[in-house]
Design a protein around this motif. Structure first.
Motif, PDB file in Angstrom:
ATOM      1  N   ALA A   1      -4.110  11.065  -2.610  1.00 57.95           N
ATOM      2  CA  ALA A   1      -3.295   9.915  -3.002  1.00 57.95           C
ATOM      3  C   ALA A   1      -3.633   8.654  -2.218  1.00 57.95           C
ATOM      4  O   ALA A   1      -3.708   7.562  -2.792  1.00 57.95           O
ATOM      5  CB  ALA A   1      -1.813  10.255  -2.852  1.00 57.95           C
ATOM      6  N   ARG A   2      -3.834   8.771  -0.908  1.00 58.05           N
ATOM      7  CA  ARG A   2      -4.109   7.579  -0.107  1.00 58.05           C
ATOM      8  C   ARG A   2      -5.442   6.935  -0.485  1.00 58.05           C
ATOM      9  O   ARG A   2      -5.544   5.711  -0.574  1.00 58.05           O
ATOM     10  CB  ARG A   2      -4.070   7.892   1.393  1.00 58.05           C
ATOM     11  N   ARG A   3      -6.434   7.762  -0.726  1.00 55.03           N
ATOM     12  CA  ARG A   3      -7.733   7.207  -1.105  1.00 55.03           C
ATOM     13  C   ARG A   3      -7.657   6.560  -2.488  1.00 55.03           C
ATOM     14  O   ARG A   3      -8.194   5.481  -2.711  1.00 55.03           O
ATOM     15  CB  ARG A   3      -8.796   8.294  -1.089  1.00 55.03           C
ATOM     16  N   ARG A   4      -6.984   7.232  -3.418  1.00 55.82           N
ATOM     17  CA  ARG A   4      -6.825   6.662  -4.758  1.00 55.82           C
ATOM     18  C   ARG A   4      -6.043   5.349  -4.696  1.00 55.82           C
ATOM     19  O   ARG A   4      -6.378   4.383  -5.380  1.00 55.82           O
ATOM     20  CB  ARG A   4      -6.100   7.648  -5.663  1.00 55.82           C
TER      21      ARG A   4
ATOM     22  N   GLU B   1       1.054   9.569  -5.598  1.00 58.04           N
ATOM     23  CA  GLU B   1       1.514  10.941  -5.357  1.00 58.04           C
ATOM     24  C   GLU B   1       2.363  11.447  -6.511  1.00 58.04           C
ATOM     25  O   GLU B   1       2.202  12.578  -6.974  1.00 58.04           O
ATOM     26  CB  GLU B   1       2.302  11.003  -4.049  1.00 58.04           C
ATOM     27  N   ARG B   2       3.285  10.606  -6.981  1.00 56.75           N
ATOM     28  CA  ARG B   2       4.142  10.996  -8.106  1.00 56.75           C
ATOM     29  C   ARG B   2       3.329  11.254  -9.366  1.00 56.75           C
ATOM     30  O   ARG B   2       3.694  12.093 -10.186  1.00 56.75           O
ATOM     31  CB  ARG B   2       5.191   9.917  -8.386  1.00 56.75           C
ATOM     32  N   ALA B   3       2.231  10.506  -9.512  1.00 49.78           N
ATOM     33  CA  ALA B   3       1.376  10.685 -10.692  1.00 49.78           C
ATOM     34  C   ALA B   3       0.446  11.881 -10.551  1.00 49.78           C
ATOM     35  O   ALA B   3      -0.272  12.219 -11.490  1.00 49.78           O
ATOM     36  CB  ALA B   3       0.561   9.412 -10.927  1.00 49.78           C
TER      37      ALA B   3
ATOM     38  N   PHE C   1       0.829  -1.202   0.000  1.00 48.78           N
ATOM     39  CA  PHE C   1       0.000   0.000   0.000  1.00 48.78           C
ATOM     40  C   PHE C   1       0.866   1.256   0.000  1.00 48.78           C
ATOM     41  O   PHE C   1       0.581   2.221  -0.714  1.00 48.78           O
ATOM     42  CB  PHE C   1      -0.936  -0.013   1.200  1.00 48.78           C
ATOM     43  N   ASP C   2       1.941   1.253   0.779  1.00 51.24           N
ATOM     44  CA  ASP C   2       2.839   2.411   0.820  1.00 51.24           C
ATOM     45  C   ASP C   2       3.446   2.695  -0.552  1.00 51.24           C
ATOM     46  O   ASP C   2       3.605   3.853  -0.946  1.00 51.24           O
ATOM     47  CB  ASP C   2       3.939   2.187   1.858  1.00 51.24           C
ATOM     48  N   VAL C   3       3.800   1.626  -1.278  1.00 51.60           N
ATOM     49  CA  VAL C   3       4.332   1.799  -2.633  1.00 51.60           C
ATOM     50  C   VAL C   3       3.268   2.422  -3.534  1.00 51.60           C
ATOM     51  O   VAL C   3       3.553   3.350  -4.304  1.00 51.60           O
ATOM     52  CB  VAL C   3       4.806   0.447  -3.216  1.00 51.60           C
ATOM     53  N   LEU C   4       2.038   1.935  -3.438  1.00 55.71           N
ATOM     54  CA  LEU C   4       0.955   2.481  -4.265  1.00 55.71           C
ATOM     55  C   LEU C   4       0.707   3.956  -3.952  1.00 55.71           C
ATOM     56  O   LEU C   4       0.488   4.761  -4.867  1.00 55.71           O
ATOM     57  CB  LEU C   4      -0.331   1.678  -4.046  1.00 55.71           C
ATOM     58  N   VAL C   5       0.767   4.313  -2.675  1.00 54.05           N
ATOM     59  CA  VAL C   5       0.563   5.721  -2.290  1.00 54.05           C
ATOM     60  C   VAL C   5       1.657   6.597  -2.897  1.00 54.05           C
ATOM     61  O   VAL C   5       1.373   7.656  -3.471  1.00 54.05           O
ATOM     62  CB  VAL C   5       0.536   5.880  -0.754  1.00 54.05           C
ATOM     63  N   ARG C   6       2.910   6.166  -2.784  1.00 54.60           N
ATOM     64  CA  ARG C   6       4.019   6.965  -3.327  1.00 54.60           C
ATOM     65  C   ARG C   6       3.878   7.155  -4.839  1.00 54.60           C
ATOM     66  O   ARG C   6       4.105   8.253  -5.357  1.00 54.60           O
ATOM     67  CB  ARG C   6       5.364   6.314  -3.002  1.00 54.60           C
TER      68      ARG C   6
END
Length: 198
Positions: free
Chosen positions: A138-141, A131-133, A123-128
């Protein structure tokens, strides 16, 4: 001498999981396969949940290794998310029993080994990457995308995804999901690709 017994028990559980699935993971059978009495695991794993958590941790470590390799490559965050989606589906296909156990929080709740941190690494990787995108919030997406990746992988395993979509184009579904959660238009349309389905 049983100084490496905890690891033997975990590896016996991993092997059993891969051969027979989650429902076969009894303390008694794991102990039998490790060559010890059925009471021996209790010295190191006082509860069934703790041993299941240790087995699931092996899966999370391998999953994290694969995801981290993609995340470390850099580049376009949407493309990295697509590659992570492919890893997700491939892991579910290649290690079905482990994939099921890792996300069975009803079985792992109360494992007392800190498995939550292992389970949230993805999940942390997906959040980062969200955010970059530039996807906000970001957390909800990222949470919605994680749920979507889980659903695609699970439905693909069951054969339901292809039945409903009329196609086995898992890559196309992954790209569509990522575009949707990043707030982008369909990337295949941008590339001029035409999809066909039954």
């Amino acid at each position: 001498m049983h100084d490496n017994l905890p690891d033997r028990l975990v590896q016996a559980g991993v092997a059993l999981l891969r051969q027979e699935g989650v429902e076969a993971l009894s303390l008694r059978e794991i102990a039998r396969r490790a060559g010890v009495s059925h009471g021996a695991p209790r010295r190191y794993f006082p509860t069934h949940q703790r041993l299941l958590g240790a087995i699931a941790r092996e899966g999370y470590r391998e999953f994290d290794r694969r995801i981290s390799t993609v995340a470390a490559a850099g580049g376009d965050p949407a493309e990295q998310l697509f590659q992570i989606g492919r890893v997700y589906v491939a892991f579910a296909e290649s290690d079905r029993g482990m994939f099921e156990l890792m996300f069975r929080h009803d079985l792992l709740r109360g494992n007392e080994i800190g498995l939550r941190q292992d389970s949230l690494a993805l999940f942390d990787v997906l959040v980062r990457l969200a955010e970059r995108a530039g996807a906000q919030p970001a957390r909800r997406r990222a949470a919605a995308l994680w749920a979507n990746l889980q659903g695609i992988a699970q439905l693909h395993l069951w054969g339901s995804l292809e039945l409903a979509a009329g196609s086995d184009d898992v890559d196309g579904l992954l790209r569509t999901a990522i575009d949707a959660h990043l707030g982008r238009t369909d990337s295949s349309a941008e590339r001029g690709e035409v999809r066909t389905g039954a």
